[in-house]
Design a protein around this motif. Sequence first.
Motif, PDB file in Angstrom:
ATOM      1  N   VAL A 143       0.800  -1.220   0.000  1.00  0.00           N
ATOM      2  CA  VAL A 143       0.000   0.000   0.000  1.00  0.00           C
ATOM      3  C   VAL A 143       0.837   1.277   0.000  1.00  0.00           C
ATOM      4  N   HIS A 144       1.957   1.266   0.685  1.00  0.00           N
ATOM      5  CA  HIS A 144       2.748   2.496   0.787  1.00  0.00           C
ATOM      6  C   HIS A 144       3.263   2.907  -0.601  1.00  0.00           C
ATOM      7  N   GLY A 145       3.011   4.173  -0.945  1.00  0.00           N
ATOM      8  CA  GLY A 145       3.427   4.690  -2.238  1.00  0.00           C
ATOM      9  C   GLY A 145       2.554   4.241  -3.394  1.00  0.00           C
ATOM     10  N   LYS A 146       1.404   3.647  -3.082  1.00  0.00           N
ATOM     11  CA  LYS A 146       0.538   3.081  -4.127  1.00  0.00           C
ATOM     12  C   LYS A 146      -0.780   3.843  -4.259  1.00  0.00           C
ATOM     13  N   ASP A 147      -0.794   5.108  -3.898  1.00  0.00           N
ATOM     14  CA  ASP A 147      -1.996   5.932  -3.971  1.00  0.00           C
ATOM     15  C   ASP A 147      -2.651   5.833  -5.352  1.00  0.00           C
ATOM     16  N   GLY A 148      -3.946   5.554  -5.361  1.00  0.00           N
ATOM     17  CA  GLY A 148      -4.702   5.458  -6.608  1.00  0.00           C
ATOM     18  C   GLY A 148      -4.707   4.083  -7.237  1.00  0.00           C
ATOM     19  N   GLU A 149      -3.868   3.188  -6.759  1.00  0.00           N
ATOM     20  CA  GLU A 149      -3.823   1.829  -7.291  1.00  0.00           C
ATOM     21  C   GLU A 149      -4.814   0.933  -6.538  1.00  0.00           C
ATOM     22  N   PRO A 150      -5.176  -0.202  -7.103  1.00  0.00           N
ATOM     23  CA  PRO A 150      -6.096  -1.101  -6.406  1.00  0.00           C
ATOM     24  C   PRO A 150      -5.413  -1.816  -5.234  1.00  0.00           C
ATOM     25  N   CYS A 151      -6.159  -1.998  -4.159  1.00  0.00           N
ATOM     26  CA  CYS A 151      -5.661  -2.743  -3.009  1.00  0.00           C
ATOM     27  C   CYS A 151      -5.438  -4.192  -3.441  1.00  0.00           C
ATOM     28  N   THR A 157      -9.642   1.284  -4.029  1.00  0.00           N
ATOM     29  CA  THR A 157      -8.579   2.217  -4.370  1.00  0.00           C
ATOM     30  C   THR A 157      -7.808   2.617  -3.125  1.00  0.00           C
ATOM     31  N   ILE A 158      -6.495   2.480  -3.182  1.00  0.00           N
ATOM     32  CA  ILE A 158      -5.643   2.911  -2.077  1.00  0.00           C
ATOM     33  C   ILE A 158      -5.643   4.429  -2.053  1.00  0.00           C
ATOM     34  N   ARG A 159      -5.801   4.974  -0.848  1.00  0.00           N
ATOM     35  CA  ARG A 159      -5.868   6.422  -0.663  1.00  0.00           C
ATOM     36  C   ARG A 159      -4.649   6.907   0.100  1.00  0.00           C
ATOM     37  N   SER A 160      -4.481   8.217   0.091  1.00  0.00           N
ATOM     38  CA  SER A 160      -3.337   8.832   0.737  1.00  0.00           C
ATOM     39  C   SER A 160      -3.789   9.990   1.605  1.00  0.00           C
ATOM     40  N   VAL A 161      -3.132  10.185   2.716  1.00  0.00           N
ATOM     41  CA  VAL A 161      -3.298  11.371   3.547  1.00  0.00           C
ATOM     42  C   VAL A 161      -1.926  12.020   3.604  1.00  0.00           C
ATOM     43  N   ASN A 162      -1.877  13.296   3.215  1.00  0.00           N
ATOM     44  CA  ASN A 162      -0.610  14.008   3.150  1.00  0.00           C
ATOM     45  C   ASN A 162      -0.454  14.955   4.322  1.00  0.00           C
ATOM     46  N   PHE A 163       0.744  14.995   4.845  1.00  0.00           N
ATOM     47  CA  PHE A 163       1.103  15.906   5.923  1.00  0.00           C
ATOM     48  C   PHE A 163       2.220  16.805   5.411  1.00  0.00           C
ATOM     49  N   ALA A 164       2.705  17.709   6.232  1.00  0.00           N
ATOM     50  CA  ALA A 164       3.738  18.653   5.800  1.00  0.00           C
ATOM     51  C   ALA A 164       4.995  17.941   5.311  1.00  0.00           C
ATOM     52  N   ASP A 165       5.425  16.883   6.019  1.00  0.00           N
ATOM     53  CA  ASP A 165       6.694  16.264   5.664  1.00  0.00           C
ATOM     54  C   ASP A 165       6.596  14.769   5.362  1.00  0.00           C
ATOM     55  N   SER A 166       5.393  14.244   5.285  1.00  0.00           N
ATOM     56  CA  SER A 166       5.230  12.820   4.969  1.00  0.00           C
ATOM     57  C   SER A 166       3.809  12.561   4.487  1.00  0.00           C
ATOM     58  N   LEU A 168       0.771   9.088   4.282  1.00  0.00           N
ATOM     59  CA  LEU A 168       0.471   7.698   4.605  1.00  0.00           C
ATOM     60  C   LEU A 168      -0.502   7.180   3.561  1.00  0.00           C
ATOM     61  N   GLN A 169      -0.453   5.886   3.316  1.00  0.00           N
ATOM     62  CA  GLN A 169      -1.370   5.260   2.380  1.00  0.00           C
ATOM     63  C   GLN A 169      -2.098   4.136   3.108  1.00  0.00           C
ATOM     64  N   TYR A 170      -3.357   3.930   2.711  1.00  0.00           N
ATOM     65  CA  TYR A 170      -4.207   2.941   3.373  1.00  0.00           C
ATOM     66  C   TYR A 170      -5.319   2.528   2.417  1.00  0.00           C
ATOM     67  N   CYS A 171      -5.983   1.440   2.749  1.00  0.00           N
ATOM     68  CA  CYS A 171      -7.138   0.990   1.987  1.00  0.00           C
ATOM     69  C   CYS A 171      -8.391   1.260   2.811  1.00  0.00           C
ATOM     70  N   PRO A 172      -9.307   2.095   2.313  1.00  0.00           N
ATOM     71  CA  PRO A 172     -10.521   2.378   3.077  1.00  0.00           C
ATOM     72  C   PRO A 172     -11.330   1.112   3.403  1.00  0.00           C
ATOM     73  N   HIS A 173     -11.456   0.212   2.455  1.00  0.00           N
ATOM     74  CA  HIS A 173     -12.254  -0.998   2.686  1.00  0.00           C
ATOM     75  C   HIS A 173     -11.630  -1.877   3.762  1.00  0.00           C
ATOM     76  N   CYS A 174     -10.341  -2.125   3.661  1.00  0.00           N
ATOM     77  CA  CYS A 174      -9.651  -3.028   4.597  1.00  0.00           C
ATOM     78  C   CYS A 174      -9.403  -2.411   5.970  1.00  0.00           C
ATOM     79  N   GLN A 175      -9.223  -1.090   6.034  1.00  0.00           N
ATOM     80  CA  GLN A 175      -8.735  -0.488   7.265  1.00  0.00           C
ATOM     81  C   GLN A 175      -9.668   0.480   7.966  1.00  0.00           C
ATOM     82  N   THR A 176     -10.578   1.113   7.269  1.00  0.00           N
ATOM     83  CA  THR A 176     -11.387   2.145   7.924  1.00  0.00           C
ATOM     84  C   THR A 176     -12.883   1.935   7.713  1.00  0.00           C
ATOM     85  N   GLY A 177     -13.284   0.720   7.432  1.00  0.00           N
ATOM     86  CA  GLY A 177     -14.708   0.447   7.249  1.00  0.00           C
ATOM     87  C   GLY A 177     -15.311   1.197   6.076  1.00  0.00           C
TER      88      GLY A 177
END
Length: 191
Positions: A143-151, A157-166, A168-177
Motif C-alpha cells: 500500500v505504501h506509495g501506491k496511492d490510486g492503485e487497487p488494493c 482504491t488505495i488512498r493517501s493522507v498528506n502531511f507537511a513532511d510525509s 500515509l497510504q491505506y485501503c478504506p475498505h480493509c482499514q477504515t470500514g
Amino acid sequence: PALRVVLDDGSGFDLTEAGTQKRLAVYVVRDPADVPGIARLGPDPLADGFDRDRLAALLAPESRLLKGALRDQSLIAGIGNAYSDEILHAARLSPFKNAGRLTDEETTALYEALRTTLTDAVERGRGVAAGHLKKEKKTNLRVHGKDGEPCPVCGDTIRSVNFADSSLQYCPHCQTGGKVLADRRLSRLLK
C-alpha cells in the motif's frame, strides 16, 4: 555529503545522504549505547523477547494515533513510514486509531502483522546489495506509495493522507470500514 569507510580487509562501504534534510552523523565508539540516537531507541520488534504482551504494554499508555506510535523510534525501533503503512494494512487497522485503545484482538492482529511484515522484509533484503535495497523494498510494498492503485487484498482504491513532511497510504475498505480519511493539506485549502 559522503563518507567512505574502508575496513582492514579492503572491503567497505559509502555513507551518503539524500533528501532535503541533512541528518547524517558518524560516531566511532566501543559501545553502540554511547551513540545518543541508539541509546534512546525502543525495543527491537524482531527480538526474541518482544512478544504480543510487550507490544500491548508499550501501546497501552499511548494517547496518540497508531501510525505515529509505530513510527516513534523511542517506543519501538526500526519501523518507519513505509513499513508502518504496510503493518497497519496487514493488521486491517486504521492509521488514525488511538494506539492506547486497541482491543485484545486488534493488538494480536497488530503484533502478528508487525512480526510477519518485518520478518519478510528482512528475509527479502538478505544478500541484496545496499544500493539495491530501496528498489527491493519498493517492489514489495502493498500500500505504501501506491496511492490510486487497487488494493491487493480487496481491489478498493488505495488512498493517501498528506502531511507537511510525509504521507500515509491505506485501503478504506480493509482499514477504515470504507471511510475515506481527510487529506490534511487539501482540507486546509477548502476552508
